[in-house]
Design a protein around this motif. Structure first.
Motif, short mmCIF file in Angstrom:
data_model
loop_
_atom_site.label_atom_id
_atom_site.label_comp_id
_atom_site.label_asym_id
_atom_site.label_seq_id
_atom_site.Cartn_x
_atom_site.Cartn_y
_atom_site.Cartn_z
N ILE A 1 0.89 -1.10 0.01
CA ILE A 1 -0.05 0.02 -0.02
C ILE A 1 0.77 1.21 0.11
O ILE A 1 0.51 2.28 -0.66
CB ILE A 1 -1.16 -0.01 1.15
CG1 ILE A 1 -2.17 -1.26 1.11
CG2 ILE A 1 -1.63 1.26 1.47
CD1 ILE A 1 -2.65 -1.32 2.08
N LEU A 2 1.79 1.13 0.81
CA LEU A 2 2.77 2.65 0.74
C LEU A 2 3.79 2.51 -0.50
O LEU A 2 3.91 3.71 -1.02
CB LEU A 2 3.99 2.22 1.84
CG LEU A 2 3.42 2.32 3.29
CD1 LEU A 2 4.26 1.89 4.40
CD2 LEU A 2 2.67 3.93 3.74
N LEU A 3 3.93 1.39 -0.96
CA LEU A 3 4.55 1.59 -2.34
C LEU A 3 3.75 2.34 -3.58
O LEU A 3 4.12 3.00 -4.40
CB LEU A 3 4.89 0.21 -3.10
CG LEU A 3 6.15 -0.29 -2.08
CD1 LEU A 3 6.15 -1.98 -2.66
CD2 LEU A 3 7.69 0.16 -2.49
N TRP A 4 2.36 1.78 -3.50
CA TRP A 4 1.31 2.35 -4.30
C TRP A 4 1.26 3.86 -4.06
O TRP A 4 1.05 4.76 -4.93
CB TRP A 4 -0.05 1.65 -3.96
CG TRP A 4 -1.11 2.49 -4.70
CD1 TRP A 4 -1.53 2.70 -6.02
CD2 TRP A 4 -2.05 3.72 -3.85
NE1 TRP A 4 -2.52 3.54 -6.00
CE2 TRP A 4 -2.88 4.04 -4.71
CE3 TRP A 4 -2.17 3.59 -2.67
CZ2 TRP A 4 -3.91 5.04 -4.16
CZ3 TRP A 4 -3.13 4.36 -1.96
CH2 TRP A 4 -4.01 5.01 -2.85
N ARG A 5 1.06 4.24 -2.80
CA ARG A 5 0.88 5.54 -2.30
C ARG A 5 2.00 6.49 -2.99
O ARG A 5 1.79 7.66 -3.36
CB ARG A 5 0.86 5.72 -0.85
CG ARG A 5 0.28 7.03 -0.20
CD ARG A 5 -0.58 7.84 -0.99
NE ARG A 5 -0.94 9.20 -0.44
CZ ARG A 5 -1.76 9.83 -1.12
NH1 ARG A 5 -2.73 9.36 -2.08
NH2 ARG A 5 -1.69 11.20 -0.71
N ILE A 6 3.22 6.04 -2.72
CA ILE A 6 4.32 6.96 -2.91
C ILE A 6 4.29 7.22 -4.47
O ILE A 6 4.71 8.06 -4.94
CB ILE A 6 5.65 6.30 -2.46
CG1 ILE A 6 5.75 6.23 -0.83
CG2 ILE A 6 6.88 7.11 -3.01
CD1 ILE A 6 6.78 5.44 -0.46
N TYR A 7 4.30 5.98 -5.39
CA TYR A 7 4.11 5.97 -6.81
C TYR A 7 3.35 7.17 -7.16
O TYR A 7 3.50 7.89 -8.08
CB TYR A 7 3.98 4.90 -7.48
CG TYR A 7 4.04 4.86 -8.89
CD1 TYR A 7 5.19 4.76 -9.46
CD2 TYR A 7 2.69 5.10 -9.46
CE1 TYR A 7 5.05 4.90 -11.08
CE2 TYR A 7 2.72 5.06 -10.80
CZ TYR A 7 3.90 5.11 -11.80
OH TYR A 7 4.16 5.22 -13.03
N VAL A 8 2.06 7.04 -6.48
CA VAL A 8 0.90 7.89 -7.32
C VAL A 8 0.76 9.35 -6.79
O VAL A 8 0.19 10.15 -7.30
CB VAL A 8 -0.47 7.26 -7.16
CG1 VAL A 8 -0.47 5.81 -7.77
CG2 VAL A 8 -0.86 7.07 -5.52
N GLN A 9 1.56 9.56 -5.83
CA GLN A 9 1.69 11.11 -5.05
C GLN A 9 2.02 11.94 -6.21
O GLN A 9 3.49 12.14 -6.43
CB GLN A 9 2.81 11.23 -3.91
CG GLN A 9 2.57 12.39 -3.38
CD GLN A 9 1.20 12.79 -2.81
OE1 GLN A 9 0.57 12.03 -2.28
NE2 GLN A 9 0.90 14.23 -2.82
N ARG A 10 1.05 12.55 -7.00
CA ARG A 10 1.37 13.51 -8.03
C ARG A 10 2.00 13.16 -9.42
O ARG A 10 1.49 13.07 -10.16
CB ARG A 10 2.13 14.79 -7.30
CG ARG A 10 1.86 16.15 -8.13
CD ARG A 10 0.24 16.07 -8.68
NE ARG A 10 0.28 17.50 -9.35
CZ ARG A 10 -0.94 17.65 -10.21
NH1 ARG A 10 -1.91 16.59 -10.16
NH2 ARG A 10 -1.12 18.73 -11.19
N ALA A 11 3.47 12.88 -8.92
CA ALA A 11 4.41 12.43 -10.12
C ALA A 11 3.68 11.37 -10.86
O ALA A 11 3.63 11.23 -12.30
CB ALA A 11 5.66 12.20 -9.85
N GLY A 12 3.35 10.39 -10.22
CA GLY A 12 2.70 9.08 -11.00
C GLY A 12 1.20 9.27 -11.54
O GLY A 12 1.17 8.63 -12.49
N ARG A 13 0.45 10.50 -11.23
CA ARG A 13 -0.83 10.65 -11.76
C ARG A 13 -0.49 11.64 -13.18
O ARG A 13 -1.43 11.44 -13.75
CB ARG A 13 -1.56 11.59 -10.85
CG ARG A 13 -2.12 10.53 -9.82
CD ARG A 13 -3.29 11.10 -8.99
NE ARG A 13 -2.84 12.25 -8.42
CZ ARG A 13 -2.67 12.35 -7.14
NH1 ARG A 13 -2.72 11.42 -6.31
NH2 ARG A 13 -2.41 13.69 -6.46
#
Length: 406
Positions: A259-271
Motif C-alpha cells: 500500500i505504501l509503495l502504491w501511495r508513494i508512486y501515485v503521489q502527484r508524479a505518478g498521476r
C-alpha cells in the motif's frame, strides 16, 4: 473495426492518438502478471536452496540469472508498448504484433523456472520470435514510409542477437548466461544508439513520434502489474499453510508495504506522467528516460515480492545477508527509481527519498542480528516516512504542474 483496421499502417500524430490503452493491450499485460510470479518463484528457490543459504555468492549468481530473465521480459513488453504508442492499435498488423508478444510472453513465463536447464531453448525461441516478428511485421505494413528503414534495422539486429540467444540455449549454464547477457547488452545499446546498422544508418530518438499520454499510461499500468504481483506473492505465501501469529504479522507488513509503495508512486508524479511527456520538447526523450526509471522501480518491486515470501515463511529467523539485501534492497531500489521519476516530471528530487534509502542501507548491519520481521518493519517505517513527507508537502497547496527538465 473493419474500416479502421484497413489501409496502410502509418504513425499516428501525437495530437490525434488515443490516450487510453486498448482492451488488447490490457489482455497482453495479463501474461506479465503470470510471468512476474514465475520470476519471484525462481528467485525464491535460488535464495532458499542449500548452497545459497550457506554461500552468498550462490545467491548472487542466482539473482543475476533471474535479473537477466526479467530484463528480457521487460524488453519484449517495452518494445510492444512503444509500438502501440506510435501506431494505431486497432490496425490488424498492430494487433498481430500484440498477440504474438502475448503468446511469446506466456511461453517465456512458463520456461522461466527452468530457463537455464531444460527449458532454455523454449525461452530463447519465444524471446527471439517476439523481438524479430515485431519489426518484420511493421516493416511490411509500413510500405514506403520513412520509418520502414528503422524497422528493417531493428529486425537485422534482433536476428543477429537471436543467434546468441538460441546458440546459448544449447550450451551449459555458464556460457549460456554469457551469451544471453551479451545479446541483451547489444540490444539495449543498439536501442540507445538509434539501432545503427552499417549501410542502413541510425535514428535520432528525439525525432521519434509517440503518443505521450498513451505511453505514460502504459508505464503506469505495468507498474500496477508489478505491484499486483507483490500482492499475489504475499497471498500465495500466506495461504500455503496454517501459520501462527508471527506469520500473520509478516503478512500484515507485506500488505502495508505494498500500500505504501502504491501511495508513494501515485503521489502527484505518478498521476501526471502523461502531462510531463506532453510538455517535454522531445517527448520520445522523456519516454525513454521514463522507461529506464520504471524498469528500476519494477526490479525493486520484484525484489520486494521475493522478500515477502522469505518473510512470511521465515519470520522469526535471522536473515542471511542475501535475504536481508532483498528485504531492504527492494524498497530502496524502488525509492531510487521513484526519485529519478520525480526529477523527470518536476525537475527536482525530494530529500525524503534519499534519506530513506540511506536509512535502509545503514540499518542493514544491525538487522543481521535480528529476526526478519524487524527488517520488514524497518522497511515499512522508512516507506511510511516518505509517504507522510509527500502528504505534508502537498497539503493545502495547489496541484503542482509538470515541469520536465528535458
Amino acid at each position: 473495426m473493419g474500416s479502421r483496421a484497413a489501409g496502410r499502417l502509418e504513425p499516428v500524430p501525437a495530437a490525434a492518438a488515443p490516450g487510453r490503452a486498448t482492451f488488447l493491450e490490457l489482455f497482453f499485460d495479463l501474461a506479465y502478471v503470470f510471468a512476474l510470479t514465475r520470476i519471484s518463484a525462481r528467485a525464491f528457490e535460488d535464495l532458499t536452496s542449500a548452497p545459497a543459504r550457506e554461500h552468498s555468492w550462490a545467491a548472487v549468481t542466482g539473482g543475476g540469472k533471474t535479473l537477466l530473465l526479467l530484463l528480457a521480459l521487460w524488453s519484449v513488453w517495452q518494445g510492444t508498448a512503444w509500438t502501440t504508442s506510435r501506431y494505431d492499435p486497432y490496425k490488424i498488423p498492430l494487433q498481430t504484433v500484440v498477440l504474438t508478444a502475448l503468446v511469446c510472453g506466456m511461453v517465456m513465463g512458463v520456461a522461466i523456472p527452468r530457463a537455464f536447464s531444460q527449458a532454455g531453448l523454449m525461452f530463447a525461441l519465444a524471446y527471439v520470435v517476439a523481438q524479430v516478428s515485431r519489426p518484420v511485421i511493421l516493416s511490411l505494413a509500413l510500405g514506403p514510409h520513412p520509418y520502414r528503414r528503422l524497422k528493417v534495422r531493428m529486425a537485422v539486429i534482433f536476428a543477429l542477437t537471436g543467434v546468441l540467444w538460441i546458440g546459448g540455449a544449447m550450451l551449459p549454464t555458464n556460457p549460456q548466461v554469457v551469451l544471453w547477457a551479451a545479446a541483451l547488452a547489444i540490444e539495449y545499446l543498439a536501442a540507445r544508439c538509434g539501432w545503427p546498422v552499417p549501410g542502413l544508418g541510425r535514428s535520432t530518438i528525439s525525432k521519434w513520434e509517440i503518443a505521450g499520454e498513451h505511453l505514460a499510461e502504459r508505464y503506469q499500468q505495468f507498474f500496477l502489474v508489478a505491484l499486483g504481483e507483490t500482492i499475489l506473492v504475499a497471498g500465495f505465501a500466506y495461504s500455503r499453510g496454517a501459520y501462527g501469529s508471527r506469520h500473520g504479522w509478516a503478512f500484515a507488513l507485506a500488505l502495508a508495504t505494498s500500500i505504501l509503495l502504491w501511495r508513494i508512486y501515485v503521489q502527484r508524479a505518478g498521476r501526471i506522467l502523461g502531462e510531463a511527456v506532453t510538455k517535454a520538447r522531445h517527448p520520445a526523450t522523456i519516454g525513454r528516460s521514463a522507461a529506464d526509471t520504471h524498469l528500476v522501480m519494477v526490479v525493486g518491486l520484484s525484489a520486494t515480492a521475493i522478500g515477502y515470501e522469505l518473510l512470511i515463511e521465515h519470520p522469526a529467523e535471522r536473515f542471511p545477508p542475501a535475504w536481508l539485501a532483498v528485504v531492504l534492497g527492494g524498497p530502496a531500489l524502488f525509492l531510487a527509481g521513484r526519485a529519478r521519476f520525480e526529477y523527470e516530471v518536476f525537475g527536482r528530487v525530494s530529500p525524503s527519498r534519499w534519506i530513506a534509502v540511506l536509512v535502509l542501507a545503514a540499518a542493514a548491519v544491525p538487522l543481521l542480528r535480528l529476526p526478519g520481521l524487524a527488517a520488514a518493519a524497518v522497511a515499512a517505517l522508512a516507506l511510511g516516512a516518505v509517504a507522510v513527507a509527500d502528504a505534508r508537502r502537498a497539503r493545502g497547496a495547489p496541484p503542482e504542474p509538470a515541469a520536465p527538465p528535458f
